[in-house]
Design an enzyme around this catalytic site. Structure first.
Site, PDB file in Angstrom:
ATOM      1  N   PHE A 209     -10.085 -13.045  -7.291  1.00  0.00           N
ATOM      2  CA  PHE A 209      -9.931 -12.695  -5.875  1.00  0.00           C
ATOM      3  C   PHE A 209     -11.000 -11.681  -5.493  1.00  0.00           C
ATOM      4  CE2 PHE A 209      -8.311 -10.200  -2.292  1.00  0.00           C
ATOM      5  CZ  PHE A 209      -8.126 -11.227  -1.383  1.00  0.00           C
TER       6      PHE A 209
ATOM      7  N   ASP B 210     -16.272  -6.515  -9.771  1.00  0.00           N
ATOM      8  CA  ASP B 210     -15.402  -6.183  -8.644  1.00  0.00           C
ATOM      9  C   ASP B 210     -14.335  -5.217  -9.162  1.00  0.00           C
ATOM     10  OD1 ASP B 210     -13.397  -6.050  -6.747  1.00  0.00           O
ATOM     11  OD2 ASP B 210     -13.626  -8.130  -6.110  1.00  0.00           O
TER      12      ASP B 210
ATOM     13  N   LYS C  51     -10.108  -0.217  -2.202  1.00  0.00           N
ATOM     14  CA  LYS C  51      -8.700   0.172  -2.307  1.00  0.00           C
ATOM     15  C   LYS C  51      -8.387   1.668  -2.492  1.00  0.00           C
ATOM     16  CE  LYS C  51      -6.388  -4.131  -3.001  1.00  0.00           C
ATOM     17  NZ  LYS C  51      -7.256  -5.274  -3.291  1.00  0.00           N
TER      18      LYS C  51
HETATM   19  C1  LIG Z   1      -8.086  -6.182  -2.534  1.00  0.00           C
HETATM   20  C2  LIG Z   1      -9.235  -6.778  -3.220  1.00  0.00           C
HETATM   21  C3  LIG Z   1     -10.352  -7.253  -2.512  1.00  0.00           C
HETATM   22  C4  LIG Z   1     -10.406  -7.265  -1.007  1.00  0.00           C
HETATM   23  O1  LIG Z   1     -10.350  -5.999  -0.451  1.00  0.00           O
HETATM   24  P1  LIG Z   1     -10.014  -5.839   1.124  1.00  0.00           P
HETATM   25  O2  LIG Z   1     -10.158  -4.372   1.361  1.00  0.00           O
HETATM   26  O3  LIG Z   1      -8.642  -6.379   1.324  1.00  0.00           O
HETATM   27  O4  LIG Z   1     -11.019  -6.628   1.874  1.00  0.00           O
HETATM   28  C5  LIG Z   1     -11.414  -7.739  -3.237  1.00  0.00           C
HETATM   29  N1  LIG Z   1     -11.402  -7.782  -4.575  1.00  0.00           N
HETATM   30  C6  LIG Z   1     -10.349  -7.338  -5.300  1.00  0.00           C
HETATM   31  C7  LIG Z   1     -10.404  -7.377  -6.794  1.00  0.00           C
HETATM   32  C8  LIG Z   1      -9.231  -6.843  -4.647  1.00  0.00           C
HETATM   33  O5  LIG Z   1      -8.174  -6.429  -5.357  1.00  0.00           O
END
Ligand SMILES: *Cc1c(COP(=O)(O)O)cnc(C)c1O
Length: 399
Positions: free
Chosen positions: A140, A224, A253
């Site tokens: 994700f 990420d 986050k």
């Molecule tokens: C939450 C998340 C995102 C997206 O972040 P947003 O601030 O909701 O756009 C991307 N990558 C990972 C691993 C995430 O947990």
């Protein structure tokens, strides 16, 4: 008091149908607890999905943003501010990117940080032959077009075709890395732990192998760390558990404890790929969000919350396994990013049972519960979790 019937009706009549009706209308929070509009108190072991690093209404964050909002909130990128410089320097120090001439780009969310990384990857193509970007299945990376294309969940992106080109998804195995990575690859995107997929860890040695291959082939290794970063896993950043140095990481986050912010941090040569005018954000790096992040990082450092995440994570694992419930098959993750694997597809029921016990967790899929409490969590909250989660487990039938 707003009753549940009242606010759900208003919600359903006005908010875009991109999410289902929320569980409660929250009115305030303090530490690891929140209260809803009917006066019910909940133990928050999700922290806004790994966002509220310092819990709710933390005095350090309240003081920093109160001071900043009465000084400067926004200035545009025609100007810099002290909080922006402080945060950039702090991130380069904490990530270890400082020594290789690292740089920071600020934006407002995780998906935006990954968009920036996607554009960075496109720039790693000096003679036009590095056209491929490799990402992982079941990953994700966010919801905008680029980040969604990186996300390895076809069900999420299929309704929005055509997608940006050149992105391929592989399984997170060493063999798949070997088969995919060559000189035609511009970048490889990896989550050190797949949070949205249910807190799934990578195979042993996977990140190190990805580092070796990308280095040999001239591809960028982009991690990420939006969910795993900022102390969550018991290190400042999850790659630090593995002893690898990536070319770029994305953060969001937990970085500013709930104030919207995102960041792309580059290491070494990746820091010279972007040139003037190639990317930008109106709000990105504003003094409000960066002062919040400085306060959060400062408190994490001075209060030893990275160590706390490691210690409390171990404590929670022991408690969860100690229930010896036939429903729990395994405990995954690191530090305070924990996935509870279930023997049966009852995550929705367990999640609902926990909520009835006044405990907020979530169910990223039908057989996993995710917990990601604030990094400030202490003995009292851990005991309370044990009580509430134990009661939720017991309330479910085991077959
Ligand atoms: C939450 C998340 C995102 C997206 O972040 P947003 O601030 O909701 O756009 C991307 N990558 C990972 C691993 C995430 O947990």
């Amino acid at each position: 008091m707003t009753t549940n019937a009242q606010w759900t009706e208003r919600f359903d009549a006005t908010l875009m149908k991109t999410i289902s009706t929320p569980q409660a209308l929250l009115t305030r929070g303090e530490g690891c607890y929140v209260w809803d509009s009917e006066g019910i108190r909940y133990l928050d072991f999700l922290a806004g999905i790994a966002v509220n690093s310092l819990g709710h209404a933390h005095p350090a964050l309240v003081a920093a943003v109160t001071e900043q909002v009465s000084t400067l909130v926004h200035v545009s990128n025609y100007f810099s501010t002290q909080p922006q410089l402080d945060l950039a320097e702090r991130l380069l120090r904490l990530t270890g990117a400082r020594d290789g001439g690292g740089r920071v780009y600020f934006c407002n969310s995780g998906t935006e940080a990954n968009e920036a990384a996607f554009k960075l990857a496109r720039l790693n193509n000096p003679n036009g032959s590095r056209t491929r970007i490799i990402a992982m299945t079941n990953s994700f990376h966010g919801r905008t077009m680029g980040a969604m294309t990186l996300t390895g969940k076809p069900a999420m992106s299929d309704p929005f075709v055509p997608l940006p080109g050149g992105v391929e998804h592989i399984d997170s195995t060493i063999e798949a890395l070997d088969a995919a990575i060559d000189d035609s690859v511009a970048a490889v995107f990896i989550e050190p732990i797949k949070g949205e997929a249910g807190v799934l860890e990578l195979p042993e040695g996977f990140l190190r192998h990805a580092r070796e291959l990308t280095e040999r082939c001239g591809a960028l290794l982009v991690l990420d760390e939006i969910q795993t970063g900022v102390g969550r896993t018991g290190e400042w950043f999850a790659y630090q558990h593995e002893g690898v140095v990536p070319d770029a990481i994305t953060l969001a986050k937990g970085l500013a404890g709930g104030i919207p912010i995102g960041a792309l941090v580059t290491f070494g040569w990746a820091s010279d790929l972007f040139s003037k005018g190639q990317h930008g954000s109106t709000f990105g790096g504003n003094p409000f969000a960066t002062s919040a992040a400085n306060a959060v990082l400062e408190h994490i450092e001075t209060a030893g919350l990275v160590e706390n995440a490691a210690r409390r994570g171990a404590q929670l694992r022991e408690i969860i396994l100690g229930f010896d419930s036939p429903l729990v098959s395994e405990v995954r993750g690191r530090g305070l990013l924990i996935g509870i694997g279930l023997e049966q597809p009852v995550a929705a029921q367990l999640h609902a049972a926990a909520f009835r016990e006044g405990l907020i967790v979530n169910a990223p899929n039908e057989s996993s519960i995710r917990i990601a409490p604030p990094l400030i969590v202490g003995d009292a909250e851990i005991d309370d979790f044990a009580r509430r989660f134990g009661a939720a487990l017991e309330s479910l039938p085991t077959q």
